[in-house]
Design an enzyme around this catalytic site. Structure first.
Site, mmCIF file in Angstrom:
data_model
loop_
_atom_site.group_PDB
_atom_site.id
_atom_site.type_symbol
_atom_site.label_atom_id
_atom_site.label_comp_id
_atom_site.label_asym_id
_atom_site.label_seq_id
_atom_site.Cartn_x
_atom_site.Cartn_y
_atom_site.Cartn_z
ATOM 1 N N ARG A 53 -6.643 5.761 7.637
ATOM 2 C CA ARG A 53 -5.790 4.604 7.185
ATOM 3 C C ARG A 53 -5.845 3.448 7.708
ATOM 4 O O ARG A 53 -6.669 3.067 8.505
ATOM 5 C CB ARG A 53 -4.306 5.275 7.085
ATOM 6 C CG ARG A 53 -4.190 6.196 8.209
ATOM 7 C CD ARG A 53 -3.936 5.649 9.477
ATOM 8 N NE ARG A 53 -3.090 4.670 9.526
ATOM 9 C CZ ARG A 53 -3.181 3.547 10.393
ATOM 10 N NH1 ARG A 53 -4.216 3.659 11.118
ATOM 11 N NH2 ARG A 53 -2.267 2.832 10.465
ATOM 12 N N GLY A 54 -5.056 2.118 7.095
ATOM 13 C CA GLY A 54 -5.243 0.988 7.477
ATOM 14 C C GLY A 54 -6.455 0.298 6.662
ATOM 15 O O GLY A 54 -7.425 0.909 6.332
ATOM 16 N N ALA A 55 -6.038 -1.058 6.153
ATOM 17 C CA ALA A 55 -6.608 -1.350 4.970
ATOM 18 C C ALA A 55 -8.322 -1.713 5.475
ATOM 19 O O ALA A 55 -8.993 -1.461 4.791
ATOM 20 C CB ALA A 55 -5.986 -2.767 4.553
ATOM 21 N N ARG A 90 -6.123 4.682 -3.079
ATOM 22 C CA ARG A 90 -4.851 3.899 -2.397
ATOM 23 C C ARG A 90 -4.857 2.377 -2.975
ATOM 24 O O ARG A 90 -5.439 1.607 -2.628
ATOM 25 C CB ARG A 90 -5.139 3.757 -0.798
ATOM 26 C CG ARG A 90 -5.477 4.740 -0.046
ATOM 27 C CD ARG A 90 -3.810 5.698 0.103
ATOM 28 N NE ARG A 90 -2.871 4.896 0.600
ATOM 29 C CZ ARG A 90 -2.432 4.621 1.950
ATOM 30 N NH1 ARG A 90 -3.203 4.947 2.849
ATOM 31 N NH2 ARG A 90 -1.658 3.737 2.152
ATOM 32 N N ASP A 244 -1.836 -5.186 4.481
ATOM 33 C CA ASP A 244 -2.545 -4.447 3.576
ATOM 34 C C ASP A 244 -3.107 -5.320 2.474
ATOM 35 O O ASP A 244 -4.136 -5.063 1.854
ATOM 36 C CB ASP A 244 -1.909 -3.131 3.036
ATOM 37 C CG ASP A 244 -1.812 -2.038 4.002
ATOM 38 O OD1 ASP A 244 -2.660 -1.229 4.001
ATOM 39 O OD2 ASP A 244 -1.083 -2.108 4.867
ATOM 40 N N ASN A 254 2.830 -5.248 3.664
ATOM 41 C CA ASN A 254 2.720 -4.342 4.589
ATOM 42 C C ASN A 254 3.570 -3.172 4.469
ATOM 43 O O ASN A 254 4.278 -2.932 3.714
ATOM 44 C CB ASN A 254 2.933 -5.027 6.156
ATOM 45 C CG ASN A 254 2.134 -4.713 7.315
ATOM 46 O OD1 ASN A 254 1.106 -4.049 7.192
ATOM 47 N ND2 ASN A 254 3.074 -4.172 8.396
ATOM 48 N N LYS A 255 3.334 -2.299 5.586
ATOM 49 C CA LYS A 255 4.101 -0.916 5.570
ATOM 50 C C LYS A 255 5.433 -1.280 5.627
ATOM 51 O O LYS A 255 5.936 -2.241 5.955
ATOM 52 C CB LYS A 255 3.874 -0.354 7.029
ATOM 53 C CG LYS A 255 4.568 0.910 7.151
ATOM 54 C CD LYS A 255 4.005 2.007 6.119
ATOM 55 C CE LYS A 255 2.484 2.042 6.176
ATOM 56 N NZ LYS A 255 1.965 3.053 5.180
#
Length: 364
Positions: A53-55, A90, A244, A254-255
């Protein structure tokens, strides 16, 4: 970065030259597991179910997925099919689309018999580029930390709050928001990091705290709702988060929960920075709230939490009443007006069209 006495990237080519190995982040911080992805289906599951995970890391993983697919079938039809399959995993992370486009454009110009080898080479280049981008982000963000440290008493730490995990686990190495922190520690600057737990998947508690602990960075884990309180009482000098997707006008997706941190920072006069590599900028979007698709994940992620049981096993337990539905938007959008600066590989930009174009004039 190091895990124990060994240096790891989050993804690397397996010794067989075809498969890729990843750190399976679902099990951190309790277990460190490496798994091998051999097929395009493996890649899709790893991205969708957040083994990675993580862009930035999602983009690199997708690039290797295209390479694996080209080794199986290098046709245009298969290339397009793989693009669609991976893009759907995603939808919010723009690096995913960027990497898939980069791979497809590169491979379309080549004869089919050359595509497999070229795909692995291009995927490796994208991975290496990510490392270099993050190293540059770290150097530029370090200047921000130095400026704050210079106003402190000798030995007094720069107190930094971060949200979710924009660390090396979200990239190939170094991280985005954490790269300046690691460089500050290496330089000997005193820092203390407040780590939001980041519900519902607890990526701050599971991943960022694990990173900080592993690298000897002084830190404190806090519940998501504690950040504003700390800011009110002078316990936060600086907020650094990742993103992201960042729009052409400087809005940041973002999150979930990032927007609330930005509001609290603005109310308390605390600088709020976002660290990002340029592939995270979506130059086609100009209003993040209206235009960025927000991923809605399963409600079970809210209703259940994973941890280590007394017998040592990894267990998932329900924390809400059965029958209570849960909403789970994975991201929110922080408007550009709340952002002090965007830390990129080319420098720190104002969160505005003019600020971004000053650093990226080729986009004018």
């Amino acid at each position: 970065m190091k895990v124990g006495d060994r240096h790891y990237h989050t993804i690397w080519l397996n010794e067989d030259g075809r498969s890729v190995d990843i750190i399976d982040q679902r099990w951190l911080p309790h277990e460190f597991r490496v798994v091998t992805l051999k097929t395009i289906a493996d890649i899709a599951v790893a991205i969708r179910d957040m083994w990675v995970r993580g862009a930035p890391l999602i983009g690199v993983t997708a690039a290797y997925g295209v390479a694996i697919a080209m080794a199986e079938d290098p046709s245009d039809t298969h290339l397009d099919s793989v693009w669609e399959e991976l893009h759907e995993t995603r939808p919010t992370a723009i690096n995913l689309r960027w990497a898939l486009n980069a791979m497809r454009e590169h491979l379309r110009a080549l004869p089919e018999q050359e595509r497999a080898e070229a795909a692995y080479q291009r995927a490796a280049e994208i991975a290496e580029e990510d490392i270099e981008l993050n190293r540059a982000i770290g150097a530029n963000g370090l200047k921000v930390i130095r400026e704050i440290a210079a106003r402190k008493k000798p030995g007094e730490p720069v107190k930094i709050l971060t949200h979710c995990n924009a660390g090396w686990l979200a990239t190939v190495d170094y991280g985005t928001a954490t790269a300046p922190i690691y460089m500050a520690v290496e330089e000997g600057l005193p820092v203390h990091v407040y780590v939001d737990e980041t519900r519902p998947r607890n990526q701050g508690a599971y991943l960022t705290a694990w990173e900080m602990n592993g690298h000897g960075v002084p830190h404190t884990l806090i519940v998501d709702n504690a950040g504003g309180h700390l800011m009110q009482h002078g316990d936060v000098d600086l907020v650094i988060v990742g993103t992201d997707r960042t729009t052409a006008n400087g809005d940041v997706c973002n999150k979930i929960g990032t927007y609330l941190k930005a509001l609290a920072a603005r109310d308390n006069g605390i600088p709020f920075y976002v660290a990002l590599p340029s592939p995270t900028i979506d130059w086609t979007v100009h209003d993040g709230v209206k235009e960025i698709p927000i991923e809605e994940r399963a409600g079970e992620e809210v209703s259940f939490v994973q941890g280590r049981a007394p017998d040592g096993s990894i267990a998932s337990v329900r924390i809400s009443p059965e029958g209570s539905p849960a909403a789970n938007p994975a991201f929110d959008v922080t408007p550009a007006r709340l952002i002090t600066g965007l830390i990129t590989e080319r420098g720190v930009a104002d969160a505005s069209p003019e600020g971004l174009k000053a650093l990226f004039p080729e986009r004018s």
